[in-house]
Design a protein around this motif. Structure first.
Motif, PDB file in Angstrom:
ATOM      1  N   PHE A  47      -0.669   9.561   9.993  1.00  0.00           N
ATOM      2  CA  PHE A  47       0.872   9.339  10.415  1.00  0.00           C
ATOM      3  C   PHE A  47       1.255   9.960  11.823  1.00  0.00           C
ATOM      4  O   PHE A  47       0.602  10.874  11.940  1.00  0.00           O
ATOM      5  N   ASN A  48       2.356   9.415  12.275  1.00  0.00           N
ATOM      6  CA  ASN A  48       2.727  10.238  13.502  1.00  0.00           C
ATOM      7  C   ASN A  48       3.648  11.145  12.876  1.00  0.00           C
ATOM      8  O   ASN A  48       3.928  11.325  11.789  1.00  0.00           O
ATOM      9  N   PRO A  49       3.844  12.343  13.690  1.00  0.00           N
ATOM     10  CA  PRO A  49       3.625  12.520  14.947  1.00  0.00           C
ATOM     11  C   PRO A  49       2.119  12.904  15.157  1.00  0.00           C
ATOM     12  O   PRO A  49       1.538  13.617  14.521  1.00  0.00           O
ATOM     13  N   GLY A  50       1.664  12.280  16.297  1.00  0.00           N
ATOM     14  CA  GLY A  50       0.403  12.813  16.788  1.00  0.00           C
ATOM     15  C   GLY A  50      -0.922  12.101  15.913  1.00  0.00           C
ATOM     16  O   GLY A  50      -1.987  12.185  16.232  1.00  0.00           O
ATOM     17  N   LEU A  51      -0.490  11.219  14.895  1.00  0.00           N
ATOM     18  CA  LEU A  51      -1.381  10.603  14.312  1.00  0.00           C
ATOM     19  C   LEU A  51      -2.657  11.849  13.298  1.00  0.00           C
ATOM     20  O   LEU A  51      -3.621  11.444  13.344  1.00  0.00           O
ATOM     21  N   ALA A  52      -1.888  12.993  13.044  1.00  0.00           N
ATOM     22  CA  ALA A  52      -2.588  13.709  12.427  1.00  0.00           C
ATOM     23  C   ALA A  52      -2.919  13.447  11.013  1.00  0.00           C
ATOM     24  O   ALA A  52      -2.630  12.817  10.393  1.00  0.00           O
ATOM     25  N   TYR A  53      -4.049  14.031  10.538  1.00  0.00           N
ATOM     26  CA  TYR A  53      -4.859  13.965   9.311  1.00  0.00           C
ATOM     27  C   TYR A  53      -3.911  14.495   8.037  1.00  0.00           C
ATOM     28  O   TYR A  53      -3.290  15.416   8.410  1.00  0.00           O
ATOM     29  N   ASN A  54      -3.645  13.537   7.172  1.00  0.00           N
ATOM     30  CA  ASN A  54      -2.579  13.918   6.259  1.00  0.00           C
ATOM     31  C   ASN A  54      -3.624  13.929   4.910  1.00  0.00           C
ATOM     32  O   ASN A  54      -4.353  13.017   4.511  1.00  0.00           O
ATOM     33  N   SER A  55      -3.640  14.854   4.161  1.00  0.00           N
ATOM     34  CA  SER A  55      -4.078  15.248   3.011  1.00  0.00           C
ATOM     35  C   SER A  55      -3.635  14.276   1.537  1.00  0.00           C
ATOM     36  O   SER A  55      -4.510  14.479   0.487  1.00  0.00           O
ATOM     37  N   ALA A  56      -2.472  13.814   1.797  1.00  0.00           N
ATOM     38  CA  ALA A  56      -2.104  12.999   0.393  1.00  0.00           C
ATOM     39  C   ALA A  56      -1.323  11.648   0.883  1.00  0.00           C
ATOM     40  O   ALA A  56      -0.825  11.653   1.891  1.00  0.00           O
ATOM     41  N   ARG A  57      -1.522  10.529   0.126  1.00  0.00           N
ATOM     42  CA  ARG A  57      -0.881   9.471   0.295  1.00  0.00           C
ATOM     43  C   ARG A  57       0.593   9.708   0.257  1.00  0.00           C
ATOM     44  O   ARG A  57       1.101  10.390  -0.434  1.00  0.00           O
ATOM     45  N   ARG A  58       1.401   8.932   1.291  1.00  0.00           N
ATOM     46  CA  ARG A  58       2.860   9.204   1.018  1.00  0.00           C
ATOM     47  C   ARG A  58       3.356   7.638   0.504  1.00  0.00           C
ATOM     48  O   ARG A  58       2.626   6.823   0.343  1.00  0.00           O
ATOM     49  N   PRO A  59       4.643   7.939   0.006  1.00  0.00           N
ATOM     50  CA  PRO A  59       5.133   6.645  -0.849  1.00  0.00           C
ATOM     51  C   PRO A  59       5.177   5.641   0.040  1.00  0.00           C
ATOM     52  O   PRO A  59       5.429   5.704   1.387  1.00  0.00           O
ATOM     53  N   LEU A  60       5.121   4.307  -0.578  1.00  0.00           N
ATOM     54  CA  LEU A  60       4.849   3.213   0.276  1.00  0.00           C
ATOM     55  C   LEU A  60       6.343   2.522   0.345  1.00  0.00           C
ATOM     56  O   LEU A  60       6.640   1.424   0.997  1.00  0.00           O
ATOM     57  N   VAL A  61       7.229   3.122  -0.140  1.00  0.00           N
ATOM     58  CA  VAL A  61       8.573   2.648  -0.172  1.00  0.00           C
ATOM     59  C   VAL A  61       9.467   3.357   1.143  1.00  0.00           C
ATOM     60  O   VAL A  61       8.985   4.194   1.491  1.00  0.00           O
ATOM     61  N   GLY A  62      10.643   2.832   1.518  1.00  0.00           N
ATOM     62  CA  GLY A  62      11.172   3.165   2.828  1.00  0.00           C
ATOM     63  C   GLY A  62      10.959   2.635   4.021  1.00  0.00           C
ATOM     64  O   GLY A  62      10.569   1.496   3.816  1.00  0.00           O
ATOM     65  N   GLY A  63      11.134   3.140   4.927  1.00  0.00           N
ATOM     66  CA  GLY A  63      10.912   2.596   6.441  1.00  0.00           C
ATOM     67  C   GLY A  63       9.615   2.527   6.906  1.00  0.00           C
ATOM     68  O   GLY A  63       8.527   2.955   6.124  1.00  0.00           O
ATOM     69  N   GLU A  64       9.489   2.167   8.236  1.00  0.00           N
ATOM     70  CA  GLU A  64       8.166   2.164   8.804  1.00  0.00           C
ATOM     71  C   GLU A  64       7.347   3.255   8.943  1.00  0.00           C
ATOM     72  O   GLU A  64       7.910   4.264   8.850  1.00  0.00           O
ATOM     73  N   GLN A  65       5.937   3.285   8.564  1.00  0.00           N
ATOM     74  CA  GLN A  65       5.246   4.245   8.979  1.00  0.00           C
ATOM     75  C   GLN A  65       4.124   3.814   9.859  1.00  0.00           C
ATOM     76  O   GLN A  65       3.343   2.863   9.335  1.00  0.00           O
ATOM     77  N   VAL A  66       3.867   4.564  10.767  1.00  0.00           N
ATOM     78  CA  VAL A  66       2.866   4.407  11.974  1.00  0.00           C
ATOM     79  C   VAL A  66       1.521   5.117  11.397  1.00  0.00           C
ATOM     80  O   VAL A  66       1.319   6.216  11.001  1.00  0.00           O
ATOM     81  N   MET A  67       0.356   4.412  11.532  1.00  0.00           N
ATOM     82  CA  MET A  67      -0.897   4.966  10.932  1.00  0.00           C
ATOM     83  C   MET A  67      -1.794   4.218  11.619  1.00  0.00           C
ATOM     84  O   MET A  67      -1.725   3.161  12.354  1.00  0.00           O
ATOM     85  N   ASN A  68      -3.032   5.107  11.608  1.00  0.00           N
ATOM     86  CA  ASN A  68      -4.216   4.357  12.030  1.00  0.00           C
ATOM     87  C   ASN A  68      -5.165   4.006  10.615  1.00  0.00           C
ATOM     88  O   ASN A  68      -4.996   4.568   9.792  1.00  0.00           O
ATOM     89  N   ALA A  69      -5.580   2.757  10.871  1.00  0.00           N
ATOM     90  CA  ALA A  69      -6.396   2.258   9.868  1.00  0.00           C
ATOM     91  C   ALA A  69      -7.757   1.567  10.322  1.00  0.00           C
ATOM     92  O   ALA A  69      -7.817   1.116  11.488  1.00  0.00           O
ATOM     93  N   TYR A  70      -8.769   1.397   9.449  1.00  0.00           N
ATOM     94  CA  TYR A  70     -10.000   0.863   9.776  1.00  0.00           C
ATOM     95  C   TYR A  70      -9.873  -0.765   9.354  1.00  0.00           C
ATOM     96  O   TYR A  70      -9.629  -1.161   8.088  1.00  0.00           O
ATOM     97  N   LEU A  71      -9.700  -1.505  10.419  1.00  0.00           N
ATOM     98  CA  LEU A  71      -9.589  -2.929  10.336  1.00  0.00           C
ATOM     99  C   LEU A  71     -11.186  -3.612  10.393  1.00  0.00           C
ATOM    100  O   LEU A  71     -11.899  -3.551  11.179  1.00  0.00           O
ATOM    101  N   THR A  72     -11.220  -4.461   9.542  1.00  0.00           N
ATOM    102  CA  THR A  72     -12.362  -5.623   9.400  1.00  0.00           C
ATOM    103  C   THR A  72     -11.839  -6.856   9.168  1.00  0.00           C
ATOM    104  O   THR A  72     -10.580  -7.115   8.757  1.00  0.00           O
ATOM    105  N   GLY A  73     -12.517  -7.854   9.254  1.00  0.00           N
ATOM    106  CA  GLY A  73     -12.136  -9.375   8.980  1.00  0.00           C
ATOM    107  C   GLY A  73     -12.974  -9.785   8.136  1.00  0.00           C
ATOM    108  O   GLY A  73     -14.462  -9.421   7.792  1.00  0.00           O
ATOM    109  N   TYR A  74     -12.417 -10.798   7.301  1.00  0.00           N
ATOM    110  CA  TYR A  74     -13.239 -11.574   6.497  1.00  0.00           C
ATOM    111  C   TYR A  74     -12.971 -13.170   6.674  1.00  0.00           C
ATOM    112  O   TYR A  74     -11.781 -13.476   6.971  1.00  0.00           O
ATOM    113  N   SER A  75     -13.788 -14.000   6.377  1.00  0.00           N
ATOM    114  CA  SER A  75     -13.597 -15.346   6.789  1.00  0.00           C
ATOM    115  C   SER A  75     -13.920 -16.284   5.798  1.00  0.00           C
ATOM    116  O   SER A  75     -14.201 -16.223   4.470  1.00  0.00           O
ATOM    117  N   TYR A  76     -13.379 -17.719   6.036  1.00  0.00           N
ATOM    118  CA  TYR A  76     -13.804 -18.807   5.055  1.00  0.00           C
ATOM    119  C   TYR A  76     -15.202 -18.610   4.391  1.00  0.00           C
ATOM    120  O   TYR A  76     -15.524 -19.162   3.476  1.00  0.00           O
TER     121      TYR A  76
END
Length: 210
Positions: free
Chosen positions: A41-70
């Protein structure tokens, strides 16, 4: 239940990481982080040792994105999904009202499937200029929590977006997915005002907007 065949770029090679549901697993764990999936998460996209709640406002993060197809969905040659919310099958144009189907890792605990993000969770993927919604599962086998979709990649959560590709050459779709694979800045629980490049990801050439 539907599971994905996930592909990852390692160097210049696209490796099949997970077998289709019911088949033998072929996981190359040596190339993946074995740490638990964590959010950055911001600020600085620093490593966070625990998941944060998914409720509430926006949360900026880095994620590993892949794709899958038909073509590499399970069943192969289908748009079937495991947790439909807006769509009956994988799809979406990427607008806030019609976000693209997203698959996430999961765990099997006490006979129940626990998703890394609940069905209906929205993301905004800045590099694709598309909104996405969790409607599918990524991972296979009796213990999907031991696989890369749930474990993550280099400390980042793994999200797998549906690119489409029906009616398009499979090899071309594979190369298209390789172009979007990587650690991406995304917004969890996004507001509806971000720019959108609407359309199926594969049909629009897997265009990116860095």
């Amino acid at each position: 239940m539907v599971f994905k065949v996930v592909k990852s770029v390692v160097g210049m090679t696209c490796l099949a990481l997970l077998a289709a549901c019911g088949g033998a697993q072929q996981v190359n764990y040596d190339t993946l982080s074995r740490s638990g999936a964590q959010l950055n998460f911001n600020p600085g996209l620093a490593y966070n040792s625990a998941r944060r709640p998914l409720v509430g406002g926006e949360q900026v993060m880095n994620a590993y994105l892949t794709g899958y197809s038909y073509w590499d969905n399970t069943p192969r040659g289908s748009a079937a999904i495991a947790r439909p919310v807006i769509h009956r099958s994988a799809g979406g144009t990427g607008t806030y009202q019609d976000p693209v189907t997203l698959a996430v890792g999961h765990a099997r605990l006490g006979g129940q499937t626990v998703m890394d993000y609940p069905a209906g969770t929205r993301f905004y993927i800045q590099n694709l200029q598309k909104y996405a919604i969790v409607e599918d599962l990524c991972g296979d086998g009796p213990n999907p929590q031991n696989g890369p979709c749930h474990s993550g990649h280099q400390g980042h959560d793994w999200i797998d977006i549906y690119v489409g590709g029906r009616g398009i050459n499979e090899a071309w779709v594979d190369s298209c997915m390789r172009r979007i694979t990587g650690i991406q800045r995304v917004i969890l629980n996004p507001e509806p005002h971000y720019p959108v490049a609407a359309g199926e990801i594969a049909a629009t050439g897997c265009q990116t907007y860095q």
